[in-house]
Design an enzyme around this catalytic site. Sequence first.
Site, PDB file in Angstrom:
ATOM      1  CB  SER A   1      39.509  25.432  46.696  1.00 16.40           C
ATOM      2  OG  SER A   1      39.021  24.447  45.807  1.00 16.40           O
TER       3      SER A   1
ATOM      4  CG  HIS B   1      41.078  17.927  36.962  1.00 13.41           C
ATOM      5  ND1 HIS B   1      40.820  18.885  37.908  1.00 13.41           N
ATOM      6  CD2 HIS B   1      41.329  16.779  37.659  1.00 13.41           C
ATOM      7  CE1 HIS B   1      40.916  18.348  39.127  1.00 13.41           C
ATOM      8  NE2 HIS B   1      41.233  17.077  38.999  1.00 13.41           N
TER       9      HIS B   1
ATOM     10  CB  CYS C   1      34.101   4.353  15.866  1.00 17.30           C
ATOM     11  SG  CYS C   1      33.482   5.300  17.276  1.00 17.30           S
TER      12      CYS C   1
ATOM     13  CG  ASN D   1      44.662  30.081  47.654  1.00 17.67           C
ATOM     14  OD1 ASN D   1      43.854  31.013  47.633  1.00 17.67           O
ATOM     15  ND2 ASN D   1      44.349  28.864  47.238  1.00 17.67           N
TER      16      ASN D   1
HETATM   17  P1  OAD Z   1      38.650  26.515  42.787  1.00 16.88           P
HETATM   18  O1  OAD Z   1      37.789  27.448  42.008  1.00 16.88           O
HETATM   19  O2  OAD Z   1      37.999  25.505  43.677  1.00 16.88           O
HETATM   20  O3  OAD Z   1      39.636  27.341  43.724  1.00 16.88           O
HETATM   21  C1  OAD Z   1      40.395  28.418  43.233  1.00 16.88           C
HETATM   22  C2  OAD Z   1      41.389  28.796  44.300  1.00 16.88           C
HETATM   23  O4  OAD Z   1      42.211  29.833  43.784  1.00 16.88           O
HETATM   24  C3  OAD Z   1      40.763  29.333  45.596  1.00 16.88           C
HETATM   25  O5  OAD Z   1      41.417  28.710  46.693  1.00 16.88           O
HETATM   26  C4  OAD Z   1      41.068  30.843  45.555  1.00 16.88           C
HETATM   27  O6  OAD Z   1      41.295  31.377  46.854  1.00 16.88           O
HETATM   28  C5  OAD Z   1      42.360  30.855  44.749  1.00 16.88           C
HETATM   29  N1  OAD Z   1      42.623  32.090  43.980  1.00 16.88           N
HETATM   30  C6  OAD Z   1      41.740  32.865  43.305  1.00 16.88           C
HETATM   31  N2  OAD Z   1      42.366  33.865  42.654  1.00 16.88           N
HETATM   32  C7  OAD Z   1      43.698  33.701  42.916  1.00 16.88           C
HETATM   33  C8  OAD Z   1      44.875  34.392  42.520  1.00 16.88           C
HETATM   34  N3  OAD Z   1      44.854  35.460  41.714  1.00 16.88           N
HETATM   35  N4  OAD Z   1      46.063  33.942  42.989  1.00 16.88           N
HETATM   36  C9  OAD Z   1      46.132  32.860  43.805  1.00 16.88           C
HETATM   37  N5  OAD Z   1      45.048  32.179  44.213  1.00 16.88           N
HETATM   38  C10 OAD Z   1      43.852  32.576  43.769  1.00 16.88           C
HETATM   39  O7  OAD Z   1      39.628  25.818  41.735  1.00 16.88           O
HETATM   40  P2  OAD Z   1      40.480  24.496  41.838  1.00 16.88           P
HETATM   41  O8  OAD Z   1      41.053  24.299  43.199  1.00 16.88           O
HETATM   42  O9  OAD Z   1      41.406  24.485  40.697  1.00 16.88           O
HETATM   43  O10 OAD Z   1      37.907  19.700  38.582  1.00 16.88           O
HETATM   44  O11 OAD Z   1      39.384  23.410  41.598  1.00 16.88           O
HETATM   45  C11 OAD Z   1      39.832  22.104  41.497  1.00 16.88           C
HETATM   46  C12 OAD Z   1      38.972  21.321  40.633  1.00 16.88           C
HETATM   47  O12 OAD Z   1      37.648  21.389  41.151  1.00 16.88           O
HETATM   48  C13 OAD Z   1      38.788  21.788  39.213  1.00 16.88           C
HETATM   49  O13 OAD Z   1      39.854  21.431  38.382  1.00 16.88           O
HETATM   50  C14 OAD Z   1      37.555  21.051  38.862  1.00 16.88           C
HETATM   51  C15 OAD Z   1      36.750  21.057  40.154  1.00 16.88           C
HETATM   52  O14 OAD Z   1      36.332  19.842  40.594  1.00 16.88           O
HETATM   53  C16 OAD Z   1      37.166  19.011  37.709  1.00 16.88           C
HETATM   54  O15 OAD Z   1      36.310  19.526  37.016  1.00 16.88           O
HETATM   55  C17 OAD Z   1      37.501  17.564  37.651  1.00 16.88           C
END
Ligand code: OAD
Length: 262
Positions: A214, A128, A173, A238
């Site tokens: 997530s 990303h 540019c 998670n």
């Molecule tokens: P999310 O904010 O959707 O999810 C975070 C996840 O981390 C959740 O499943 C929580 O349960 C878990 N979590 C929180 N604290 C934690 C901890 N201390 N240890 C383990 N797990 C924990 O974030 P992402 O899945 O990364 O993309 O989101 C994916 C993408 O969604 C991002 O990169 C972004 C968005 O679309 C773009 O912007 C392209």
Amino acid sequence: MIDTALKELLVNFAKSREPICVLTGAGISAESQIPTFRGPEGFWTVGSREYHPQEMATFQMFLQYPDEVWRWYLYRMGICKTALPNPGHLAVSEMERMFGGRFTLITQNVDGLHLRSGNSPERTFQIHGNIFHMRCAGECTRNIYPLPPGVSPKSKEEPLTEEDRRLLRCPACGHLARPHVLWFDESYDEIHYRYVSSLETARKTKLLITVGTSGATNLPNQVVHEVKRSGGILIDINMEENPFSRAALSGKNGFFLKGKSG
Ligand code: OAD
């Protein structure tokens, strides 16, 4: 707590020559005090309206309000800059040292903490992007540039300065530059986001560890399902159940470690 069956499997895996991949999301950086993507802290006010990250992080929004989008990213960049890698990041960099050429890291995080904790740029696919980098919004080239040193983080209320506006331009540019991140109205590609490389890695991976995600985005889903389809081991770490913990537990080679990644 790691159960005996998993421990035995990991010990045997470590002795093999099979490829291993770690796929991380915002949860791994939560213990470094970086708010997760879908947590409550992502909202941003423009004029009299509050915007959700899914509205802010779009090319459409950038075309309409380039200053506001840059301000939002420079605010978030400041949080990432002061954050420190936590034990989860350090474990992942230790794994690269242990496994060398067998190891690949795929991260959705733009915070750069994996690289700062010692993972190599060659074996880390930042699918990303990276918040400390920018590129030409007009795509005159595919080059990616570090943010100029004169561009500093913003507090929530701070506007862009004339100097910021002068510096946030394409060095090639002179067109407006944009943050080097994948937006919701854009697609993965190889050159900026290692799309093909991630899928090739998934095809070879025999052990996939997903951490703190997530499971809401497309490429990570393809990676998990490719590894599962080819009979690889899935381990999800998670705090909450999620699509990847369910994918792991629904196969015979899957584990879910419920808890903090650190
Ligand atoms: P999310 O904010 O959707 O999810 C975070 C996840 O981390 C959740 O499943 C929580 O349960 C878990 N979590 C929180 N604290 C934690 C901890 N201390 N240890 C383990 N797990 C924990 O974030 P992402 O899945 O990364 O993309 O989101 C994916 C993408 O969604 C991002 O990169 C972004 C968005 O679309 C773009 O912007 C392209």
